[in-house]
Design a protein around this motif. Structure first.
Motif, PDB file in Angstrom:
ATOM      1  N   TRP B 297     -57.589 -32.435  51.449  1.00 30.97           N
ATOM      2  CA  TRP B 297     -58.618 -33.475  51.422  1.00 30.97           C
ATOM      3  C   TRP B 297     -59.465 -33.357  52.688  1.00 30.97           C
ATOM      4  O   TRP B 297     -58.954 -33.330  53.804  1.00 30.97           O
ATOM      5  CB  TRP B 297     -57.980 -34.868  51.356  1.00 30.97           C
ATOM      6  CG  TRP B 297     -58.920 -35.967  51.753  1.00 30.97           C
ATOM      7  CD1 TRP B 297     -58.847 -36.737  52.871  1.00 30.97           C
ATOM      8  CD2 TRP B 297     -60.086 -36.424  51.032  1.00 30.97           C
ATOM      9  NE1 TRP B 297     -59.893 -37.638  52.906  1.00 30.97           N
ATOM     10  CE2 TRP B 297     -60.678 -37.457  51.787  1.00 30.97           C
ATOM     11  CE3 TRP B 297     -60.697 -36.034  49.833  1.00 30.97           C
ATOM     12  CZ2 TRP B 297     -61.827 -38.119  51.390  1.00 30.97           C
ATOM     13  CZ3 TRP B 297     -61.859 -36.706  49.439  1.00 30.97           C
ATOM     14  CH2 TRP B 297     -62.403 -37.735  50.200  1.00 30.97           C
ATOM     15  N   GLN B 299     -62.648 -35.327  54.454  1.00 31.89           N
ATOM     16  CA  GLN B 299     -63.607 -36.425  54.365  1.00 31.89           C
ATOM     17  C   GLN B 299     -64.935 -35.957  54.935  1.00 31.89           C
ATOM     18  O   GLN B 299     -64.987 -34.982  55.668  1.00 31.89           O
ATOM     19  CB  GLN B 299     -63.109 -37.677  55.086  1.00 31.89           C
ATOM     20  CG  GLN B 299     -63.211 -37.631  56.593  1.00 31.89           C
ATOM     21  CD  GLN B 299     -61.847 -37.611  57.237  1.00 31.89           C
ATOM     22  OE1 GLN B 299     -60.954 -36.879  56.825  1.00 31.89           O
ATOM     23  NE2 GLN B 299     -61.668 -38.409  58.246  1.00 31.89           N
ATOM     24  N   ASP B 304     -68.386 -41.656  55.930  1.00 31.79           N
ATOM     25  CA  ASP B 304     -67.101 -41.202  55.396  1.00 31.79           C
ATOM     26  C   ASP B 304     -66.026 -41.058  56.465  1.00 31.79           C
ATOM     27  O   ASP B 304     -64.878 -40.756  56.162  1.00 31.79           O
ATOM     28  CB  ASP B 304     -67.283 -39.898  54.626  1.00 31.79           C
ATOM     29  CG  ASP B 304     -68.120 -40.116  53.377  1.00 31.79           C
ATOM     30  OD1 ASP B 304     -68.245 -41.292  52.976  1.00 31.79           O
ATOM     31  OD2 ASP B 304     -68.639 -39.148  52.833  1.00 31.79           O
ATOM     32  N   LEU B 305     -66.378 -41.279  57.709  1.00 29.97           N
ATOM     33  CA  LEU B 305     -65.385 -41.378  58.771  1.00 29.97           C
ATOM     34  C   LEU B 305     -65.117 -42.863  58.971  1.00 29.97           C
ATOM     35  O   LEU B 305     -65.976 -43.670  58.681  1.00 29.97           O
ATOM     36  CB  LEU B 305     -65.950 -40.782  60.069  1.00 29.97           C
ATOM     37  CG  LEU B 305     -66.220 -39.262  60.052  1.00 29.97           C
ATOM     38  CD1 LEU B 305     -67.010 -38.860  61.281  1.00 29.97           C
ATOM     39  CD2 LEU B 305     -64.914 -38.485  60.001  1.00 29.97           C
ATOM     40  N   ILE B 307     -60.681 -41.860  58.877  1.00 30.69           N
ATOM     41  CA  ILE B 307     -59.754 -41.501  57.803  1.00 30.69           C
ATOM     42  C   ILE B 307     -59.137 -42.710  57.102  1.00 30.69           C
ATOM     43  O   ILE B 307     -58.854 -42.661  55.905  1.00 30.69           O
ATOM     44  CB  ILE B 307     -58.636 -40.568  58.345  1.00 30.69           C
ATOM     45  CG1 ILE B 307     -57.830 -39.915  57.220  1.00 30.69           C
ATOM     46  CG2 ILE B 307     -57.670 -41.314  59.272  1.00 30.69           C
ATOM     47  CD1 ILE B 307     -58.496 -38.783  56.545  1.00 30.69           C
ATOM     48  N   TRP B 310     -59.629 -43.909  53.554  1.00 25.36           N
ATOM     49  CA  TRP B 310     -59.234 -43.054  52.435  1.00 25.36           C
ATOM     50  C   TRP B 310     -57.753 -43.159  52.108  1.00 25.36           C
ATOM     51  O   TRP B 310     -57.268 -42.457  51.202  1.00 25.36           O
ATOM     52  CB  TRP B 310     -59.593 -41.591  52.733  1.00 25.36           C
ATOM     53  CG  TRP B 310     -61.056 -41.444  52.988  1.00 25.36           C
ATOM     54  CD1 TRP B 310     -61.652 -41.166  54.184  1.00 25.36           C
ATOM     55  CD2 TRP B 310     -62.115 -41.616  52.045  1.00 25.36           C
ATOM     56  NE1 TRP B 310     -63.019 -41.144  54.040  1.00 25.36           N
ATOM     57  CE2 TRP B 310     -63.321 -41.425  52.736  1.00 25.36           C
ATOM     58  CE3 TRP B 310     -62.156 -41.928  50.675  1.00 25.36           C
ATOM     59  CZ2 TRP B 310     -64.559 -41.529  52.100  1.00 25.36           C
ATOM     60  CZ3 TRP B 310     -63.393 -42.031  50.057  1.00 25.36           C
ATOM     61  CH2 TRP B 310     -64.568 -41.833  50.766  1.00 25.36           C
ATOM     62  N   ILE B 314     -55.664 -41.101  49.331  1.00 23.36           N
ATOM     63  CA  ILE B 314     -54.679 -40.115  49.794  1.00 23.36           C
ATOM     64  C   ILE B 314     -53.311 -40.416  49.179  1.00 23.36           C
ATOM     65  O   ILE B 314     -52.613 -39.517  48.707  1.00 23.36           O
ATOM     66  CB  ILE B 314     -54.613 -40.103  51.338  1.00 23.36           C
ATOM     67  CG1 ILE B 314     -55.939 -39.588  51.908  1.00 23.36           C
ATOM     68  CG2 ILE B 314     -53.459 -39.238  51.833  1.00 23.36           C
ATOM     69  CD1 ILE B 314     -56.088 -39.769  53.408  1.00 23.36           C
ATOM     70  N   ILE B 325     -54.210 -33.258  55.300  1.00 23.34           N
ATOM     71  CA  ILE B 325     -55.126 -34.252  55.843  1.00 23.34           C
ATOM     72  C   ILE B 325     -55.565 -33.798  57.231  1.00 23.34           C
ATOM     73  O   ILE B 325     -54.743 -33.474  58.077  1.00 23.34           O
ATOM     74  CB  ILE B 325     -54.423 -35.615  56.017  1.00 23.34           C
ATOM     75  CG1 ILE B 325     -53.815 -36.091  54.706  1.00 23.34           C
ATOM     76  CG2 ILE B 325     -55.378 -36.654  56.588  1.00 23.34           C
ATOM     77  CD1 ILE B 325     -54.811 -36.389  53.650  1.00 23.34           C
ATOM     78  N   ASP B 326     -56.862 -33.831  57.432  1.00 25.87           N
ATOM     79  CA  ASP B 326     -57.419 -33.462  58.726  1.00 25.87           C
ATOM     80  C   ASP B 326     -57.747 -34.765  59.431  1.00 25.87           C
ATOM     81  O   ASP B 326     -58.556 -35.536  58.935  1.00 25.87           O
ATOM     82  CB  ASP B 326     -58.697 -32.667  58.450  1.00 25.87           C
ATOM     83  CG  ASP B 326     -59.200 -31.948  59.676  1.00 25.87           C
ATOM     84  OD1 ASP B 326     -58.834 -32.357  60.794  1.00 25.87           O
ATOM     85  OD2 ASP B 326     -59.966 -30.987  59.503  1.00 25.87           O
ATOM     86  N   LEU B 327     -57.077 -35.060  60.538  1.00 28.22           N
ATOM     87  CA  LEU B 327     -57.431 -36.313  61.200  1.00 28.22           C
ATOM     88  C   LEU B 327     -57.579 -36.156  62.693  1.00 28.22           C
ATOM     89  O   LEU B 327     -57.189 -35.170  63.298  1.00 28.22           O
ATOM     90  CB  LEU B 327     -56.486 -37.448  60.813  1.00 28.22           C
ATOM     91  CG  LEU B 327     -54.969 -37.288  60.924  1.00 28.22           C
ATOM     92  CD1 LEU B 327     -54.540 -37.222  62.362  1.00 28.22           C
ATOM     93  CD2 LEU B 327     -54.297 -38.461  60.240  1.00 28.22           C
ATOM     94  N   GLU B 331     -56.419 -41.400  65.435  1.00 26.99           N
ATOM     95  CA  GLU B 331     -56.121 -42.106  64.183  1.00 26.99           C
ATOM     96  C   GLU B 331     -54.667 -41.937  63.758  1.00 26.99           C
ATOM     97  O   GLU B 331     -54.215 -42.561  62.799  1.00 26.99           O
ATOM     98  CB  GLU B 331     -56.999 -41.541  63.047  1.00 26.99           C
ATOM     99  CG  GLU B 331     -58.481 -41.635  63.302  1.00 26.99           C
ATOM    100  CD  GLU B 331     -59.303 -40.822  62.294  1.00 26.99           C
ATOM    101  OE1 GLU B 331     -60.341 -41.347  61.864  1.00 26.99           O
ATOM    102  OE2 GLU B 331     -58.926 -39.690  61.942  1.00 26.99           O
ATOM    103  N   PHE B 335     -52.366 -43.993  60.924  1.00 30.03           N
ATOM    104  CA  PHE B 335     -52.155 -43.233  59.695  1.00 30.03           C
ATOM    105  C   PHE B 335     -50.671 -43.153  59.354  1.00 30.03           C
ATOM    106  O   PHE B 335     -50.267 -43.394  58.218  1.00 30.03           O
ATOM    107  CB  PHE B 335     -52.765 -41.831  59.842  1.00 30.03           C
ATOM    108  CG  PHE B 335     -52.717 -41.029  58.572  1.00 30.03           C
ATOM    109  CD1 PHE B 335     -53.607 -41.274  57.538  1.00 30.03           C
ATOM    110  CD2 PHE B 335     -51.767 -40.027  58.405  1.00 30.03           C
ATOM    111  CE1 PHE B 335     -53.561 -40.538  56.360  1.00 30.03           C
ATOM    112  CE2 PHE B 335     -51.711 -39.288  57.230  1.00 30.03           C
ATOM    113  CZ  PHE B 335     -52.612 -39.550  56.212  1.00 30.03           C
TER     114      PHE B 335
END
Ligand code: B12
Lengths: 215, 366
Positions: B297, B299, B304-305, B307, B310, B314, B325-327, B331, B335
C-alpha cells in the motif's frame, strides 16, 4: 422542444458526441434560443458529470467522453451564440506549471469551466511563470488564472508564478486558483493563491465564487 | 503454499550476517506469521545519492540519457551509495537494472525520455492499424542495455549485494505507454476490442522476458528480487496497474483483471503494488486473484498523508493478505497502537544506524 433539450442533456452526459450534434442541430432547427440550449441542457449535463465524478460514480474516461460530446455540440452551437451576442461568463487562462507534463486533470478542469460557460485559454503543459504573465497581459480581460501541478517537485512553480504576477503588477487584477493531487488548501493559501479545489466539479464552484458568479 | 518447500540457499553479503533469519522472517510474513517481529525495511537518507540527483538536474535530455546508459557510472554510483553500510532488519542491498517503469513497453516500441530520477515513454502507437507491427524485440537498445547492466552487476556483486531484475509492467500500464493515458481512456469507449487486443499483445511477451532474467539470475546463484527489495527463492513479481486509478471498477474488471490473472500465473510470490486510493478502489478484484499473495500500500501526497487515516483500509486488506506499509517514523507508535502486527511489513525512512536499531527494538515489542 423539451424533448430535444432532454435528449441533448442525456447525450452529453453519456458522452454520445454524434447524439449531441444531432440534438443541437435539431434544437436550433426547431427554433430554440442558442443560450437556452447551452444553459438549460449542455451546462447542466456537464455539472452532473462533475457531480458524479466527485461522488466516485464517474471516472476519467466518462468525464473525457462527456467533455468531447460537449465540444462537438459546441462547435455547432458556437456560431449561433456569437450571432446572438451571448457572452461568456468570464475568461480563464489555464496551464500546467513549469517542469510538469501532467495535463489530464488540467484538461478536465478546462472542459468543466467551458461547460460552465467560461471562455478558456489553455496554455498547455510545462508553462513557465513568464508565459502565464505574458498570456494574462496579452489577453487583457482575464478573470481567473488556473494552475495545475501533479508533482511535489513542480508545486514550487506555483509560488514562482504568483511571485511573477506580483512582480509584473498584475496579481491584483486576476484571481488565481490552483489544483492537482498534491495541492492542499493550506498550500494554496501559503503561496498567495485565492482558491483551490480537489476535483473538476469543485473547481467550477470555486471559480464561480472567485469570479463573483456565486456566493 | 509450495513456496515453503522451495530449495533455499544463503548469500554472503557484507554487513548482513543475518541473511538467513531475514529470509525466514520474509517467508513467515508471506504466510501471515511472525517469527520474532514483523519484517522491516529501512530506506536510509543518503547525502551522496541526493547530491547525484542534483547533478542530473542541470543536464539536457541527451546528457541525461547518456548517464542512464552508462553502465560503469550506474554501478559505481550504486556501490558508492551502499559503501560501508550495515544492513538492519529485512533491508537487502539490491542492484536492479533500471531504465524506468516504461522499459517493458519500450522493449516493443517507443522512445524513453529520461528525467532525473525516472523516465517515461513517448506514445508510439498513433494508429490502430500499426498494432500488428508492435513486437517484443529482445535485441532493441533498451533490452540490450538492461542485459548489459545485469551482466556487469553480476560480475561485481559477489559478497556485496544482490542483483535483481528490472521493473516490468506488462499490463494496462504498458498499453498506456503505447497510447498515452488520455487517449487510452477514450479507447476504452471508442474501441474496446482493440484495447483487448493491445492488452493481449502487452502480456504475450511477459513470460519470455521474465524467464530471460530469472534464468540469468538463478544461474548466478541469485534470488528473485526487483526494486522492491524483497527477495524470494522462487519467482517473485510486483504486478501493478497505476492507470487503474483513472477508471471504474467495471472497466478494471473488464480490461485489467484478465491481464493480471495471466501476469501472476507462473510466479510463486506476487506482491501487488497499490499506488494510492484510486488503485485501492479495485482491491476486491485484485484480491480475487488467488496468486496475488501480498499487497504493497502506497499512500499519496497532500491530503493523502498521514498514514493514520488509512488504518481502516489497511485493516481490511490485512484481513485478506499480508501488506507492506510505508510510514514515517513519527507515525510508528500510533500505528502500532491501532494495528495488530500479523501480516504487516514496515518500510521506514531513517537517518542513522542507531535509529534503525532503536526502531527494531520498539517493533519487537509490538
Ligand atoms: C497519468 C500519469 C502520468 C502521465 C501523464 C500524462 C498526461 N498527459 O497527463 C505520464 C506517463 C506522462 C506521467 C509522467 C510522470 N509522472 Co505521473 N502520473 C500519472 C498518474 C497515473 C495519473 C495522473 C492523472 O492524470 N490523474 C487523473 C486526473 C483526473 O487527476 P488529477 O490530475 O489529480 O486532476 C484532478 C484534481 O487534482 C483537480 N485538478 C487538477 N489540476 C487542477 C488545477 C486547478 C486549478 C484545480 C482547481 C483543480 C485541479 O481536478 C482534476 C480533475 O478532477 C499519477 C498517479 C495517480 N494515480 O494519480 C502519476 C503521478 C502523478 N506521476 C508521478 C511521477 C513521479 C511521474 C514522473 C516523474 C515519472 C514517472 N515515470 O511516472 C513523470 C513526470 C513527467 C513530468 N515531468 O511531468 C507521481 C508523482 C509523485 C509526486 N507526488 O511527486 C504520481 C503520483 C505517480 C506515483 N505515485 O509515483 N505521469
Amino acid at each position: 422542444m423539451e424533448e430535444l433539450l432532454d435528449g441533448l442533456y442525456t447525450a452529453v452526459l453519456n458522452g454520445d458526441a454524434s447524439g449531441a450534434v444531432e440534438n443541437v442541430t435539431a434544437a436550433l432547427n426547431a427554433g430554440a434560443a442558442p443560450e437556452a440550449i447551452l444553459q438549460e441542457s449542455m451546462i447542466p449535463a456537464m455539472m452532473e458529470v462533475g457531480r458524479l465524478f466527485e461522488l466516485g460514480e464517474a471516472f476519467v474516461p466518462e468525464m473525457l467522453i462527456a467533455a468531447r460530446a460537449m465540444q462537438s455540440g459546441l462547435q455547432i452551437l458556437r456560431p449561433h451564440l456569437i450571432a446572438a451576442d451571448v457572452e461568456p461568463v468570464g475568461k480563464v487562462v489555464l496551464g500546467t506549471v513549469s517542469g510538469d507534463m501532467h495535463d489530464i486533470g488540467k484538461n478536465l478542469v478546462g472542459m468543466m469551466l467551458e461547460g460552465a460557460g467560461y471562455a478558456t485559454v489553455d496554455l498547455g503543459v510545462n508553462v513557465s511563470p513568464q508565459a502565464f504573465v505574458d498570456a494574462v497581459e496579452k489577453e487583457g480581460d482575464v478573470d481567473l488564472v488556473c494552475m495545475s501541478a501533479l508533482l511535489t517537485t513542480t508545486m514550487p512553480q506555483m509560488r514562482a508564478t504568483i511571485d511573477a504576477f506580483k512582480h509584473a503588477e498584475i496579481y491584483d487584477d486576476v484571481k488565481i486558483m490552483v489544483g492537482g493531487a498534491p495541492v492542499t488548501p493550506e498550500f494554496a493559501e501559503a503561496i498567495g493563491a485565492h482558491g483551490s479545489a480537489d476535483d473538476a466539479g469543485q473547481a467550477v464552484k470555486v471559480a464561480q465564487r472567485l469570479t463573483g458568479l456565486a456566493a | 503454499m509450495s513456496s515453503q518447500t522451495q530449495e533455499r540457499w544463503s548469500v554472503e553479503i557484507a554487513g548482513m550476517p543475518h541473511f538467513d533469519q531475514a529470509m525466514d522472517r520474509i517467508y513467515a510474513w508471506f504466510e501471515g506469521e511472525i517469527i520474532d517481529r514483523p519484517p522491516v525495511r529501512f530506506s536510509a537518507h543518503n547525502a551522496f545519492v541526493e547530491q547525484q540527483k542534483g547533478h542530473l538536474a542541470g543536464m539536457n535530455a541527451e546528457e541525461r540519457k547518456a548517464l542512464w546508459f552508462d553502465v560503469e557510472y550506474q554501478l559505481d554510483m550504486f556501490e558508492r551509495s551502499i559503501e560501508g553500510r550495515v544492513w538492519h532488519g529485512e533491508t537487502f542491498p539490491v542492484f536492479s537494472p533500471n531504465l524506468g517503469p516504461d522499459v517493458y513497453a519500450a522493449f516493443y516500441a517507443g522512445d524513453l525520455i529520461f528525467g532525473e530520477v525516472t523516465s517515461w515513454i513517448a506514445p508510439a502507437l498513433k494508429d490502430w492499424d500499426d498494432m500488428d507491427a508492435l513486437r517484443l524485440d529482445m535485441d532493441n537498445v533498451y533490452f540490450r542495455k538492461i542485459d548489459e547492466l545485469t551482466m556487469q552487476a553480476l560480475e561485481r556483486c559477489p559478497g556485496k549485494y544482490l542483483v535483481g531484475y528490472t521493473d516490468l509492467h506488462p499490463g494496462l500500464d504498458c498499453c498506456v505507454g503505447w497510447r498515452g493515458p488520455q487517449q487510452f481512456c477514450l479507447d476504452m469507449y471508442d474501441s474496446p476490442e482493440n484495447v483487448h487486443r493491445l492488452a493481449d499483445l502487452a502480456i504475450s511477451g511477459f513470460e519470455t522476458v521474465y524467464d530471460h532474467y530469472d534464468d540469468i539470475l538463478k544461474a548466478h546463484g541469485q534470488l528473485s528480487v526487483n526494486w522492491m527489495g524483497i527477495p524470494t527463492f522462487g519467482r517473485m513479481h510486483v504486478p501493478s496497474c497505476d492507470f487503474s486509478s483513472l477508471i471504474s471498477p467495471a472497466m478494471f474488471e473488464e480490461f485489467g483483471l484478465p491481464i493480471l490473472q495471466r501476469e501472476v500465473k507462473t510466479m510463486t510470490h506476487n506482491i501487488f503494488h497499490i499506488d494510492g486510493k484510486g488503485v485501492a478502489r479495485h482491491r476486491d478484484a485484485i484480491l480475487s486473484v488467488p496468486e496475488v499473495h501480498a499487497i504493497q500500500w502506497v499512500q499519496g501526497m497532500g491530503h493523502d498523508l498521514p498514514i493514520m487515516q488509512w488504518v481502516p483500509l489497511i485493516k481490511e486488506i490485512q484481513a485478506r493478505a499480508p501488506i507492506i506499509i510505508d510510514l514515517n517514523k513519527a507515525e510508528l507508535d500510533d500505528f502500532m497502537e491501532a494495528m495488530e502486527p500479523e501480516g504487516v511489513f514496515l518500510w521506514i525512512a531513517t537517518e542513522s544506524e542507531e535509529e534503525e536499531l532503536e526502531l527494531l527494538d520498539r517493533i519487537a515489542k509490538w
